[in-house]
Design an enzyme around this catalytic site. Structure first.
Site, mmCIF file in Angstrom:
data_model
loop_
_atom_site.group_PDB
_atom_site.id
_atom_site.type_symbol
_atom_site.label_atom_id
_atom_site.label_comp_id
_atom_site.label_asym_id
_atom_site.label_seq_id
_atom_site.Cartn_x
_atom_site.Cartn_y
_atom_site.Cartn_z
ATOM 1 N N ASN A 1 0.793 -1.191 -0.244
ATOM 2 C CA ASN A 1 -0.087 0.187 0.005
ATOM 3 C C ASN A 1 0.903 1.137 -0.139
ATOM 4 O O ASN A 1 0.270 2.256 -0.523
ATOM 5 C CB ASN A 1 -1.167 -0.221 1.178
ATOM 6 C CG ASN A 1 -0.451 -0.291 2.580
ATOM 7 O OD1 ASN A 1 0.844 -0.387 2.401
ATOM 8 N ND2 ASN A 1 -1.496 0.130 3.465
ATOM 9 N N GLU B 1 4.277 -4.091 12.049
ATOM 10 C CA GLU B 1 3.390 -3.056 11.884
ATOM 11 C C GLU B 1 2.115 -3.649 11.079
ATOM 12 O O GLU B 1 2.205 -3.883 9.999
ATOM 13 C CB GLU B 1 3.907 -1.910 10.974
ATOM 14 C CG GLU B 1 5.297 -1.261 11.645
ATOM 15 C CD GLU B 1 4.962 -0.549 12.883
ATOM 16 O OE1 GLU B 1 3.856 -0.040 13.183
ATOM 17 O OE2 GLU B 1 6.063 -0.111 13.643
ATOM 18 N N CYS C 1 -3.367 1.478 6.423
ATOM 19 C CA CYS C 1 -3.559 0.750 7.728
ATOM 20 C C CYS C 1 -4.366 1.567 8.687
ATOM 21 O O CYS C 1 -4.902 0.947 9.828
ATOM 22 C CB CYS C 1 -2.207 0.368 8.248
ATOM 23 S SG CYS C 1 -0.902 1.560 8.182
HETATM 24 P P1 NAP Z 1 0.159 -9.288 3.615
HETATM 25 O O1 NAP Z 1 -0.469 -10.149 2.488
HETATM 26 O O2 NAP Z 1 0.658 -9.690 4.877
HETATM 27 O O3 NAP Z 1 1.763 -8.942 2.681
HETATM 28 C C1 NAP Z 1 2.742 -8.041 3.075
HETATM 29 C C2 NAP Z 1 4.177 -8.758 2.832
HETATM 30 O O4 NAP Z 1 4.189 -9.940 3.524
HETATM 31 C C3 NAP Z 1 4.109 -8.892 1.269
HETATM 32 O O5 NAP Z 1 5.508 -8.589 0.957
HETATM 33 C C4 NAP Z 1 3.916 -10.214 1.272
HETATM 34 O O6 NAP Z 1 4.394 -11.039 0.142
HETATM 35 C C5 NAP Z 1 4.536 -11.068 2.405
HETATM 36 N N1 NAP Z 1 4.105 -12.559 2.911
HETATM 37 C C6 NAP Z 1 3.065 -12.893 2.482
HETATM 38 N N2 NAP Z 1 2.839 -14.162 3.233
HETATM 39 C C7 NAP Z 1 4.191 -13.984 3.937
HETATM 40 C C8 NAP Z 1 4.884 -15.280 4.822
HETATM 41 N N3 NAP Z 1 4.074 -16.408 5.083
HETATM 42 N N4 NAP Z 1 5.952 -15.063 5.452
HETATM 43 C C9 NAP Z 1 6.569 -13.697 5.239
HETATM 44 N N5 NAP Z 1 6.001 -12.792 4.295
HETATM 45 C C10 NAP Z 1 4.918 -13.074 3.852
HETATM 46 O O7 NAP Z 1 -0.390 -7.816 3.709
HETATM 47 P P2 NAP Z 1 -0.708 -6.881 2.392
HETATM 48 O O8 NAP Z 1 -1.937 -7.284 1.982
HETATM 49 O O9 NAP Z 1 0.297 -6.493 1.486
HETATM 50 O O10 NAP Z 1 -0.791 -5.406 3.296
HETATM 51 C C11 NAP Z 1 -2.219 -5.186 4.052
HETATM 52 C C12 NAP Z 1 -1.671 -5.155 5.344
HETATM 53 O O11 NAP Z 1 -0.605 -4.487 5.921
HETATM 54 C C13 NAP Z 1 -3.042 -4.741 6.088
HETATM 55 O O12 NAP Z 1 -3.563 -5.473 7.006
HETATM 56 C C14 NAP Z 1 -2.543 -3.151 6.770
HETATM 57 O O13 NAP Z 1 -3.127 -2.654 7.635
HETATM 58 C C15 NAP Z 1 -1.077 -3.732 7.009
HETATM 59 N N6 NAP Z 1 -0.497 -2.431 7.089
HETATM 60 C C16 NAP Z 1 0.303 -2.055 8.419
HETATM 61 C C17 NAP Z 1 0.763 -0.767 8.061
HETATM 62 C C18 NAP Z 1 1.373 -0.286 9.709
HETATM 63 O O14 NAP Z 1 2.428 0.476 9.629
HETATM 64 N N7 NAP Z 1 0.724 -0.812 10.743
HETATM 65 C C19 NAP Z 1 0.998 -0.219 7.247
HETATM 66 C C20 NAP Z 1 0.732 -0.529 6.013
HETATM 67 C C21 NAP Z 1 0.059 -1.721 5.879
HETATM 68 P P3 NAP Z 1 3.587 -11.297 -1.260
HETATM 69 O O15 NAP Z 1 3.148 -10.098 -1.797
HETATM 70 O O16 NAP Z 1 4.317 -11.921 -2.181
HETATM 71 O O17 NAP Z 1 2.331 -12.335 -0.697
#
Ligand code: NAP
Length: 473
Positions: A151, A247, A281
């Site tokens: 994002n 995060e 987020c």
């Molecule tokens: P996500 O599906 O958890 O993916 C995040 C990252 O983790 C991607 O690079 C993903 O790779 C990787 N990943 C997936 N499965 C994994 C595993 N088993 N082990 C290690 N890494 C793995 O999240 P998203 O859909 O990209 O992002 C949305 C989420 O991020 C939301 O929940 C949002 O709230 C949160 N977020 C939090 C913050 C904060 O600062 N608190 C900021 C922004 C976003 P792939 O893309 O290859 O699957």
């Protein structure tokens, strides 16, 4: 276009390539390399080798590299914004804002590189401690495994790469599969900025494969992860004694008290709800409005949200564009439908065309509905009413998440009560929960994560404190 991996200061082929397509119109953007075990090993080995050099590099040199990166980013900001906009379907206006923030984040990192120091410890404060000079130093950890979401593909990378370099670490970065091009652009920028080979390695590919390699490899000293609570929890449970910063997500809430100036608050909350299609987020998801102004607030909010322009992310007039995938748009639609079936009123939107989901407003949603208690991560908010501040604080806290919360009120006691009682990492008084500047401490409680970012705070997480005690003879 073929996008190779960035390992040890050069582009290297992957063992396979995956098509990257625009979430908006499915146009093919690139064939992107996916790292297999050999490439992952090469990236970690290169980061491990460079870690000695980075740890020994003087602070002014690390700061200079970060400053050079800032300058290159300034020179190439429009190109950077277009990369983000195309691969994430982020409206170009929002993509430009992200690049400006990325510049600020690296500029703060350059400052922190020059401010890495410990303190003297008065050992004689304890009986038996006299006759000594003691001080602490902050040492880099070595190799940091960074995993980032789709994002904010540049600024959230900056929140990991910036403090890691400032502290003298090296990084292996795994960007989200939908947004790798922003990360490769940053790798190229740091190369030109003078970062030694191996200082930053970027490897795209399967999150599970690369994540599991980070978890099992002893050379990776810390995993810094931004993404979903599900993956964050998995990392925490399998990281052993590695340092971990998480995060994670949220279903952020804002309280609107009866004395709120709606001319200011409504447009602000609309932007916090729908920026980047609600895929932030700290997007506003739950709005609790005092019953005395509920009707007026709702009417104005729906009017303002209804004016947002949906369309092509590269169009200058677009406010909301495609969600990151069709699956996500369909998920949002089904959660909205279930809430309506459960008695909520649909005041705006509720459907979409392909992956472009219309800005949506629901009223009086039951707290057990997924669209309220789970993270929506979609352009959907609900507005519920409250009659007293304790009740409103109770609603906000009745959540498995706790990233940030906002309260609009002119009542100082209500504001201070909210500051004391809201169970979140940050309370924004007279603002939306979506407020963030890049040097403030930022992070969550509960399912929203552990540890803090915001350059100075991330540097703390990315260093080890060493005590030195000298006994006078
Ligand atoms: P996500 O599906 O958890 O993916 C995040 C990252 O983790 C991607 O690079 C993903 O790779 C990787 N990943 C997936 N499965 C994994 C595993 N088993 N082990 C290690 N890494 C793995 O999240 P998203 O859909 O990209 O992002 C949305 C989420 O991020 C939301 O929940 C949002 O709230 C949160 N977020 C939090 C913050 C904060 O600062 N608190 C900021 C922004 C976003 P792939 O893309 O290859 O699957």
């Amino acid at each position: 276009m073929k996008q190779d991996l960035w390992i040890n200061g050069s582009f290297e082929p992957g063992n396979e390539y995956r098509e990257l397509r625009s979430p908006y119109n499915q146009e093919k953007l690139a064939d992107v390399a996916a790292a297999g075990s050999e490439e992952i090993e090469a990236a970690i080995a290169s980061a491990e080798k460079a870690s000695k050099l980075m740890a020994a590099m003087p602070a002014h040199k690390r700061a200079e590299i970060l400053e050079n990166a800032v300058q290159i980013l300034k020179d190439e900001k429009e190109e950077c914004a277009r990369i983000i906009s195309r691969e994430a379907a982020k409206p170009i206006k929002a993509a430009r804002t992200e690049v400006e923030r990325t510049i600020t984040t690296y500029a703060f990192a350059a400052q922190e590189a020059r401010r890495l120091y410990g303190e003297t410890i008065p050992m004689d404060a304890a009986p038996g401690g006299e006759g000594r000079l003691a001080y602490t130093v902050k040492e880099p950890l070595g190799v940091i495994g960074a995993i980032t979401p789709f994002n904010f593909p540049m600024n959230l990378v900056a929140h990991k790469v910036g403090p890691a370099i400032a502290a003298g670490n090296t990084v292996v970065l795994k960007p989200a599969s939908q947004t790798p091009l922003s990360a490769y652009k940053i790798a190229d920028i740091f190369h030109r900025a003078g970062l030694p080979a191996g200082g930053l390695n970027v490897i795209s590919g399967s999150g599970k494969t690369i994540g599991d390699s980070f978890l099992s490899d002893k050379r990776i000293k810390m995993i810094t992860f931004t993404g979903s609570p599900e993956v964050g929890t998995y990392i925490r449970e399998n990281a052993g004694l590695k340092k971990v910063t998480l995060e994670l997500g949220s279903n952020s809430a804002v309280i609107v008290d009866k004395d709120t100036d709606l001319d200011k608050a409504v447009p602000r909350i609309v932007s916090g709800a729908y920026a980047f299609q609600g895929q932030v987020c700290i997007s506003v998801q739950r709005i609790y409005v005092h019953e005395a102004i509920f009707e007026e607030f709702t009417e104005r909010f729906v009017h303002e949200a209804g004016r947002l322009q949906a369309g092509d992310p590269l169009d200058e007039t677009t406010d909301v564009s495609a969600m990151i995938s069709l699956d996500d748009a369909e998920r949002a639609e089904s959660w909205v439908k279930t809430a309506v079936d459960g008695g909520a009123k649909l005041a705006l939107g509720g459907s979409g065309e392909g992956s472009v989901f219309q800005p949506t407003v629901l009223l009086d949603v039951d707290k057990e509905q997924k669209i309220s208690c789970e993270e929506a991560f979609a352009p959907v908010v609900h507005i519920n009413r409250f009659s007293g501040i304790d009740e409103a604080i109770g609603y906000v806290n009745d959540s498995q998440y706790g990233l940030q919360a906002g309260i609009f009120t002119k009542d100082i006691n209500a504001a201070l009560k909210a500051a004391r009682e809201l169970e979140v990492g940050g309370v924004m008084i007279n603002d939306f929960p979506t407020f963030r500047v890049d040097h403030m401490p930022y992070g969550g409680v509960k399912l929203s994560g552990t540890g803090r970012e915001g350059i100075k705070y991330a540097v703390e997480e990315m260093t080890e404190l060493k005590l030195v005690s000298i006994k006078y003879e």
